[in-house]
Design an enzyme around this catalytic site. Structure first.
Site, short mmCIF file in Angstrom:
data_model
loop_
_atom_site.label_atom_id
_atom_site.label_comp_id
_atom_site.label_asym_id
_atom_site.label_seq_id
_atom_site.Cartn_x
_atom_site.Cartn_y
_atom_site.Cartn_z
N ARG A 201 0.95 -1.15 0.11
CA ARG A 201 0.10 0.01 -0.01
C ARG A 201 0.78 1.35 -0.01
NH1 ARG A 201 -4.61 2.28 2.38
NH2 ARG A 201 -4.40 4.76 1.93
N ARG A 210 -5.31 2.28 -4.37
CA ARG A 210 -4.63 1.61 -3.34
C ARG A 210 -4.86 0.13 -3.68
NH1 ARG A 210 -8.24 4.12 -0.19
NH2 ARG A 210 -7.71 6.06 -1.40
N ASP A 213 -6.87 -1.14 1.40
CA ASP A 213 -7.38 0.03 2.39
C ASP A 213 -8.18 -0.77 3.66
OD1 ASP A 213 -7.62 2.27 3.45
OD2 ASP A 213 -9.50 2.75 2.48
N ASP A 215 -9.85 0.31 7.25
CA ASP A 215 -10.30 1.07 8.19
C ASP A 215 -11.22 0.43 9.28
OD1 ASP A 215 -9.23 3.52 6.98
OD2 ASP A 215 -10.95 3.56 5.21
#
Length: 270
Positions: A201, A210, A213, A215
């Site tokens: 990344r 990317r 990812d 989160d």
């Protein structure tokens, strides 16, 4: 949450800063409160629907006798983690370890360390729009499930979504997963960054393409704002690529800052 209490379990083990303590050993006294739901066992009267506290006692004794730690803090941390991993119905544990023969050269009854540890419910969003997107997501799910102190509960379907943020790029493959973890938020965030780095990344363009990812969307019902992490995720209620898979696996999940369920947020966005 209901509780099962174990009080004053004597264990002779070899823990301490001094070499003599590691060789000769001494007495330690364990007290534990196990947090779990006993309603099913109460209705069925079946031991398999609860936690066998006798097994827990023997497990703690064998764990403490089979290892050597210098600090009570380390003994407590590792014992609590081992109990949580070994007994899935235990959602949390309050553990106190007393050391009545502490070699400090003064008269005292005992010294002790007391900690509280438990499983936390975490939702993590996953996305990729470079290379083999599905493989990046599959590898991320596998890596998270293999993290010590983490266990995947469920993963939403992978969905294709248009890029967010105005940067011209390929479409994304997105999902959300539900995971139980013993890791604190800052530690979990570090692990997510390590998994992203392993997927090569790059953080060069905001909202840019990317490989991977990851989160944190929700961490229990925690409200948190630090220089590195905001919980719940501050943009999640605006993003269909988060809410679409999230409503599939947890429409009941509650946003503690906005005061609405995921389904309500999803319907408003639609």
């Amino acid at each position: 949450m209901d509780k099962i209490r174990i009080k004053k379990l004597d264990v002779f083990a070899k823990h301490g800063v001094f070499k003599e303590e590691n060789v000769l050993g001494q007495k330690f006294v364990f007290s534990a409160t196990l947090h779990l739901d006993t309603a099913k066992a109460g209705a069925s009267d079946a031991l398999e629907d609860s936690v066998n506290y006798g097994e827990v006692c023997h497990f703690i004794r064998e764990f403490a006798e089979g290892r050597t730690f210098r600090l009570l803090e380390s003994l407590a941390e590792h014992t609590a983690a081992a109990v949580l991993d070994r007994f899935p119905l235990v959602k949390g544990i309050d553990l106190e370890i007393e050391k009545p023969w502490a070699p400090i050269g003064l008269p005292l009854e005992s010294v002790s360390v007391e900690i509280s540890r438990g499983w936390h419910q975490v939702f993590i969003a996953l996305g990729s729009n470079m290379g083999d997107k599905k493989k990046y997501l599959d590898d991320a799910v596998e890596a998270l499930d293999e993290l010590e102190g983490c266990r995947i509960v469920t993963v939403a379907d992978y969905i294709e979504t248009e890029p967010y943020g105005g940067v011209e790029q390929d479409d994304f493959l997105n999902s959300v997963l539900l995971m139980d973890t013993r890791l604190e938020p800052d530690v979990l965030l570090e692990k997510l960054h390590e998994i992203e780095a392993a997927a090569d990344r790059k953080r060069t363009i905001r909202w840019g393409p990317r490989t991977l990812d990851l989160d944190i969307i929700f961490y229990d019902d925690m409200l948190l704002h630090t220089p590195t992490l905001t919980l719940p995720h501050p943009e999640m209620h605006k993003r269909s690529f988060v809410l679409d898979p999230l409503v599939q696996i947890a429409p009941w999940a509650w946003h503690p800052a906005i005061g609405k369920t995921v389904r309500e947020l999803w319907e408003e966005l639609k």
